[in-house]
Design an enzyme around this catalytic site. Sequence first.
Site, PDB file in Angstrom:
ATOM      1  N   CYS A  95       0.815  -1.211   0.000  1.00 40.21           N
ATOM      2  CA  CYS A  95       0.000   0.000   0.000  1.00 40.21           C
ATOM      3  C   CYS A  95       0.846   1.257   0.000  1.00 40.21           C
ATOM      4  CB  CYS A  95      -0.993  -0.069   1.144  1.00 40.21           C
ATOM      5  SG  CYS A  95      -2.204  -1.348   0.843  1.00 40.21           S
ATOM      6  N   ARG A 116      -6.669   2.734  -1.611  1.00 41.36           N
ATOM      7  CA  ARG A 116      -5.849   1.555  -1.878  1.00 41.36           C
ATOM      8  C   ARG A 116      -6.042   0.664  -0.650  1.00 41.36           C
ATOM      9  NH1 ARG A 116      -1.774   2.425  -5.811  1.00 41.36           N
ATOM     10  NH2 ARG A 116      -1.916   4.519  -6.613  1.00 41.36           N
ATOM     11  N   TRP A 121      -0.956  -3.689   3.446  1.00 40.56           N
ATOM     12  CA  TRP A 121      -1.528  -5.004   3.556  1.00 40.56           C
ATOM     13  C   TRP A 121      -0.406  -5.924   4.014  1.00 40.56           C
ATOM     14  CZ3 TRP A 121      -5.816  -7.208   4.254  1.00 40.56           C
ATOM     15  CH2 TRP A 121      -5.943  -8.579   4.078  1.00 40.56           C
ATOM     16  N   ASN A 125       7.403  -0.420   1.466  1.00 47.13           N
ATOM     17  CA  ASN A 125       6.436  -1.005   0.533  1.00 47.13           C
ATOM     18  C   ASN A 125       7.187  -1.963  -0.349  1.00 47.13           C
ATOM     19  OD1 ASN A 125       4.092   0.140   1.146  1.00 47.13           O
ATOM     20  ND2 ASN A 125       3.946   1.451  -0.654  1.00 47.13           N
ATOM     21  N   GLY A 126       6.632  -3.124  -0.587  1.00 44.45           N
ATOM     22  CA  GLY A 126       7.273  -4.017  -1.536  1.00 44.45           C
ATOM     23  C   GLY A 126       7.712  -5.318  -0.902  1.00 44.45           C
ATOM     24  N   GLU A 156     -14.068  -4.063 -23.510  1.00 49.31           N
ATOM     25  CA  GLU A 156     -14.001  -3.202 -22.322  1.00 49.31           C
ATOM     26  C   GLU A 156     -15.265  -3.357 -21.464  1.00 49.31           C
ATOM     27  OE1 GLU A 156     -12.008  -1.740 -20.600  1.00 49.31           O
ATOM     28  OE2 GLU A 156     -13.003  -0.135 -19.515  1.00 49.31           O
ATOM     29  N   LYS A 179     -15.212  -4.506 -17.586  1.00 48.24           N
ATOM     30  CA  LYS A 179     -15.789  -3.693 -16.502  1.00 48.24           C
ATOM     31  C   LYS A 179     -16.755  -4.535 -15.688  1.00 48.24           C
ATOM     32  CE  LYS A 179     -13.674  -1.062 -16.116  1.00 48.24           C
ATOM     33  NZ  LYS A 179     -12.587  -0.675 -16.947  1.00 48.24           N
ATOM     34  N   GLU A 226     -14.915  -7.100 -13.537  1.00 49.82           N
ATOM     35  CA  GLU A 226     -14.111  -6.474 -12.481  1.00 49.82           C
ATOM     36  C   GLU A 226     -14.950  -6.065 -11.270  1.00 49.82           C
ATOM     37  OE1 GLU A 226     -12.047  -3.259 -14.716  1.00 49.82           O
ATOM     38  OE2 GLU A 226     -10.347  -3.919 -13.538  1.00 49.82           O
ATOM     39  N   HIS A 273     -18.431 -19.049 -34.861  1.00 49.46           N
ATOM     40  CA  HIS A 273     -17.244 -19.905 -34.790  1.00 49.46           C
ATOM     41  C   HIS A 273     -17.034 -20.478 -33.396  1.00 49.46           C
ATOM     42  CE1 HIS A 273     -16.187 -18.787 -38.857  1.00 49.46           C
ATOM     43  NE2 HIS A 273     -16.472 -17.529 -38.527  1.00 49.46           N
ATOM     44  N   LYS A 313      -5.155  -0.605  -7.944  1.00 48.75           N
ATOM     45  CA  LYS A 313      -5.224   0.470  -8.938  1.00 48.75           C
ATOM     46  C   LYS A 313      -4.013   0.444  -9.863  1.00 48.75           C
ATOM     47  CE  LYS A 313      -7.207   3.958 -10.878  1.00 48.75           C
ATOM     48  NZ  LYS A 313      -8.266   3.603 -11.831  1.00 48.75           N
TER      49      LYS A 313
HETATM   50  O1  M6R Z   1      -2.450   1.861 -15.013  1.00 51.64           O
HETATM   51  P1  M6R Z   1      -2.669   1.087 -16.268  1.00 51.64           P
HETATM   52  O2  M6R Z   1      -3.514   1.772 -17.241  1.00 51.64           O
HETATM   53  O3  M6R Z   1      -1.358   0.654 -16.891  1.00 51.64           O
HETATM   54  O4  M6R Z   1      -3.402  -0.240 -15.819  1.00 51.64           O
HETATM   55  C1  M6R Z   1      -3.609  -1.294 -16.707  1.00 51.64           C
HETATM   56  C2  M6R Z   1      -4.596  -2.275 -16.143  1.00 51.64           C
HETATM   57  O5  M6R Z   1      -4.109  -2.849 -14.973  1.00 51.64           O
HETATM   58  C3  M6R Z   1      -5.926  -1.606 -15.850  1.00 51.64           C
HETATM   59  O6  M6R Z   1      -6.464  -0.997 -16.984  1.00 51.64           O
HETATM   60  C4  M6R Z   1      -6.930  -2.615 -15.292  1.00 51.64           C
HETATM   61  O7  M6R Z   1      -7.339  -3.495 -16.293  1.00 51.64           O
HETATM   62  C5  M6R Z   1      -8.066  -1.826 -14.679  1.00 51.64           C
HETATM   63  N1  M6R Z   1      -8.439  -2.385 -13.442  1.00 51.64           N
HETATM   64  C6  M6R Z   1      -9.209  -1.666 -15.595  1.00 51.64           C
HETATM   65  O8  M6R Z   1     -10.368  -1.212 -15.000  1.00 51.64           O
END
Ligand code: M6R
Length: 673
Positions: free
Chosen positions: A67, A92, A139, A165-166, A546, A550, A553, A569, A668
Amino acid sequence: MKEWLAPGLVTSQLTRSGEDRSYRRMPPWPWKMGQEVFLQNRRAICGTKGGQSSCVCCVRRDEAVVCGIVGYIGYRNACSVLLDGLKRLEYRVYDSVGIAVNNSKKIEIIKEASMVSDLERIVKEIAPSGTQGIGNARWANHGGFSVVKAHSCPSRDKHFILAHNGIIENCSELKETLLAEGFNFTSERDTEVIAQLLMKFYDGDVLKALTSLQGQLKGSYALAIVDEEDMDHIYCMRGGFPMVLGMGEGESLCATDTLAILPYTKNVISMDDGDIAELSSQGIKLYDAKGSPLQKKNFFIDWDLSSAEKRGYPHFMLKEIHEQGGAFRSTLEGRLINGGVDFSGELALNEEVIKRLRAIHLVACGTSYYASLIAERAFERWCDLDIKVDVASEYRYRNIRLSPNTLAVFVSQSGETADTLAAQRRARELGAYSLAVTNAQESTLASCCDDVLLLKAGPEIGVAATKTFTGQIAVLYLLAIYIAKMRGTLTPRMEKELIDELIRLPYKIEATLEREHVVEELASNFSGSQSFLFFGRGISYPVALEGALKLKEVSYIHAEAFAAGEMKHGPIALIDSNVPVLIVAPKDSLHEKTLSSIKEAKARRAPVIAVGFDGDEQLANDASHVLYVPPTREEFSPFVTVVPLQLLAYYMAKKRGCEIDSPRHLTKSVTEE
Ligand code: M6R
């Protein structure tokens, strides 16, 4: 074998009622042994503790995410700045927060809280008055803060406090060496390994110790470090995870996310891997991995801070969907001059280079990849160039031929996606001219590319990308027009026609949003569906992709998208009365063919939802439901057709009670491969 960790915090706060506010999607009590629950959206498994019936939850180590870090040194009360910064990072997901602040010449560590509001309560009691400190929201993987006290390392008398972080990949080897050298450990944390290593290298010169430390760490990290013996500084190090520095009057800040420091300064520097920073109230000094002084460009982030708040919307996702008209206008702002696209003030990419181009590659992940697929159609329509679009995780490993005559465009809203960054490094090594299309000026991608085009969409907090998707298409379209004009493949008349419609598009997006209630009602009909199929032809195919992304997700409904011509097909076998079919069907050059796909699906008794242009009565006859949008040119239809799909995903998720802004297992920015 899976390794499970049981963070004390999670265990101690777990209540039988499951009412604790840190647990959002709790199944009804009693939970069964081995049952999966979601803690802050992260998967956990129930077990028993010491044979007792009390329940403990363990977090799977390989699902650990990282985070945020915030650091402050200056004249303000450090606690308030850190708590405020941590709150801004709340989007986050994390499970613990802590701060370390100086208080009467000593560093006070306040942690073990699950929410910033809990931490705030404890802080109020202690009321530290110091003006220097670091904060960490994370986290749990190997733990949060690490405090190495003098007694744990008898040969030294200094001690450091780290926010990390990491993940340190060579943690075990480093620990073994340190143990053999007589160092003792009080935890399993990789952060403590870093701290002990720092102690090992420390001989009174922190900078020297940090350069040695840097050479030893493998993995990815961002670090903020305070030293109880020297409370006039904060040190930062970056190795694979973002870290930005903020410069104010008499104060300096650091954070893993610009949003955390924006209320105090908009003047930021982005650290690169290997950089070391020394922050004081007088300013910031930067050093490279060898400890030599470094000069870096600073940026002015002109984001309006209130745009990072919900402003009455129940979720950021909905707010950001609604912001698309405004975001589109800011994307265009200053880039349309004398009726044409003008990037001459922004891009180093000049007419000479553009004329020499032989190919354009668009490389991205997830939603950014779908935006690139849409833009591909525009590039191939307007420019006489070979266009290749690929997902970054594939592109980086392919035997791709690149030359200085290739423009490699890396599209990423965050500018921190690990695969996209790796693909960019590869393209650059192979000689391509690299261009970042991003929303984050201070991002790693922006600093690594030869050129940058910003989306100017303002902060996007919801994990599901919405306004940055339309922003990416808008910027890529402007780029395509700009390149086509320079190469003489677009007439001034055609350019004017395109620009005129681009200017009208924000209004059309807003008009589409006014029909939100229709989508909301439709979502009520379908929120119980197990599976959805999306179809589209031509430029509407990536829109379908897309829309499906969405939906899965945020609502966790299985959704797949296909080119409509592919229906026969294979996918047709899945179609029946239980599988809603969504077809993106604007009135374009392929419309007749799309209509026949609608009929095919209808003939198999599927409920068909069509997205089409106002006035298209044929759609109302053929489909079960139609979501109408204002008509536009064929190339621009994605800007309007995607809006009902975003809204549908949102309302389906809402009806199903999902965590919309931070869906399970997603972050994110995906900073690891
Ligand atoms: O920050 P980015 O645009 O590189 O991210 C790419 C993907 O991880 C991002 O678009 C992901 O698919 C999102 N959660 C879409 O809503």
